[in-house]
Design an enzyme around this catalytic site. Structure first.
Site, PDB file in Angstrom:
ATOM      1  N   HIS A  72       0.779  -1.240  -0.135  1.00 44.66           N
ATOM      2  CA  HIS A  72      -0.114   0.049  -0.023  1.00 44.66           C
ATOM      3  C   HIS A  72       0.882   1.094   0.130  1.00 44.66           C
ATOM      4  CE1 HIS A  72      -4.240  -1.470   1.603  1.00 44.66           C
ATOM      5  NE2 HIS A  72      -3.478  -2.471   0.567  1.00 44.66           N
ATOM      6  N   TYR A 196      -9.932   5.307   6.213  1.00 48.05           N
ATOM      7  CA  TYR A 196     -10.341   5.753   7.534  1.00 48.05           C
ATOM      8  C   TYR A 196     -11.466   6.684   7.304  1.00 48.05           C
ATOM      9  CZ  TYR A 196      -6.067   3.253   9.217  1.00 48.05           C
ATOM     10  OH  TYR A 196      -5.148   2.333   9.455  1.00 48.05           O
ATOM     11  N   LYS A 292      -0.289   0.091  14.766  1.00 52.66           N
ATOM     12  CA  LYS A 292       1.115   0.053  15.557  1.00 52.66           C
ATOM     13  C   LYS A 292       1.298  -1.037  16.280  1.00 52.66           C
ATOM     14  CE  LYS A 292       3.121   3.542  13.636  1.00 52.66           C
ATOM     15  NZ  LYS A 292       2.836   2.886  12.360  1.00 52.66           N
TER      16      LYS A 292
END
Length: 385
Positions: A72, A196, A292
């Site tokens: 990506h 998002y 993360k």
């Protein structure tokens, strides 16, 4: 039984640490309380930073990742339908890869040649301030492994952090008043990159596991029950939170997995207690918004592996002495970024109309500032280890 290192936990952090030590000639036994099939059955996200990809190659476990992982070059953010693509490649010349955590775990299991003991019950850590050893039960018998070091890679609820005296540990935590309701479906992703989305009704995320399998999320209250959400209710709610063009392109189907994940930020300090080290989710939790969690665990064990290899190979204590401060510096930066992404994209009823206008101003600033976009890209693709 004796081993130079006992690793508690056979998730990706423990398996990666074990594999790196194995390749360096350091003897390490992994103890896992669940079965191998159970570990492989955990459904987890998998957005890999470049550092995590490099670590898979170092572990000689990256071949399938390179074949099947999805590169990506950016992500799409939207606010009430207004979109802004963050082009990682153009902004900072980096990218991420979508490759499921389950697949990372599977590849590390296959690569590992040393001992992993599954279904090890009642694991207990002993004398890690002196001459450490670990006990566990299996087959009705209690077993003991003497060692030089113990690595606690057994997650947020594991025994490793619980074994530390409360007075020796400081914890920092924020529990968010919402969770992510996630659905896994065998349908092509609605977009080739992650989306998002912030909406007045709550956050939404369009993600993917492969070109034919998609993962979608919507923000729900923390006390929500998954049983209250039929597939049709989920798809209707997701469409509302996406821009019209994306909602129209969405391919729906019967969910093959549906669950609610609570969100929290958590850090424990320090991460070394004599001859016991904490790494991965045993040391920290981040909201999944910034992708993360897995990457932080990988950077933890990379630093710990180097420190232990130096100790056994060069008789140097510099790495193990510096481990806690070194990884905590990176952990807190990732905590900051995950908190910022969460604060921007979710609805917080307690902040009211003023809070939403601040979020909108933050989004508009991001959309109009190359510097802000570079900062997001730098943090999302991974800060230097």
């Amino acid at each position: 039984m004796r081993s130079q290192v006992v690793i508690v936990g056979a998730g990706p952090a423990g398996l990666m640490l074990g594999r790196l030590l194995e390749l360096a000639g350091v003897d390490a036994v992994i103890l896992e309380r669940k079965s191998a099939d159970y570990v492989l059955g955990r459904i987890r996200a998998g957005v890999l930073e470049q550092g995590s990809m490099d670590l898979m190659d170092r572990a000689q476990a990256g071949q399938r990742m390179h074949q099947e992982g999805l590169i990506h070059q950016g992500v799409e953010l939207s606010f009430d339908g207004d979109g802004q693509r963050i082009d990682f490649a153009a902004l900072i010349g980096r990218h991420v890869m979508v490759y499921g955590q389950t697949e990372v775990t599977r590849d590390l299991m296959v690569a590992r040649q040393a001992t992993t003991i599954y279904e090890a019950e009642d694991v207990e850590l002993h004398d890690f301030d002196g001459n450490p050893f670990v006990t566990y039960r299996q087959g009705g018998l209690t077993h003991r492994i003497d060692c030089t070091f113990i690595a606690g890679c057994d997650g947020y609820h594991g025994v490793a952090r619980r074994s530390v005296p409360a007075a020796a540990l400081t914890t920092f935590e924020r529990v968010y008043p919402f969770g992510w309701l996630g659905v896994l479906v065998d349908r092509p992703p609605v977009a080739h990159e992650l989306i998002y989305a912030h909406h007045a009704r709550g956050f939404a995320l369009c993600s993917q596991r492969s070109p034919t399998r998609s993962r979608y999320y919507v923000q729900v209250p923390a006390d929500e029950k998954v049983e209250a959400w039929s597939d049709s209710r989920f798809w209707d709610e997701l469409r509302i939170r996406l821009n019209p063009a994306t909602a129209e392109a969405l391919q729906t189907g019967a969910s093959i997995e549906k669950s609610i994940a609570p969100l929290r930020s958590f850090v424990a300090e320090p991460l070394r207690f004599g001859r016991l080290f904490l790494a991965g989710d045993a040391a920290h939790i981040v909201p999944p918004t910034g992708a993360k969690g897995l990457n932080l665990a990988m950077s933890d064990v990379a630093a710990l592996a180097d420190a232990l290899i130096d100790f056994f190979g060069e008789h140097s204590v510099a790495g193990i002495d510096a481990y806690s401060a070194k990884v905590l510096s990176r952990i807190w930066k990732a905590e900051r970024f995950s908190w910022w992404m969460t604060s921007l994209l979710h609805t917080f009823p307690e902040t009211g109309a003023f809070g939403r206008r601040i979020q909108r101003a933050e989004f508009d600033y991001l959309a109009g500032s190359v510097a802000a976009q570079q900062s997001l890209a730098e943090n999302y693709t991974g800060l230097p280890t």
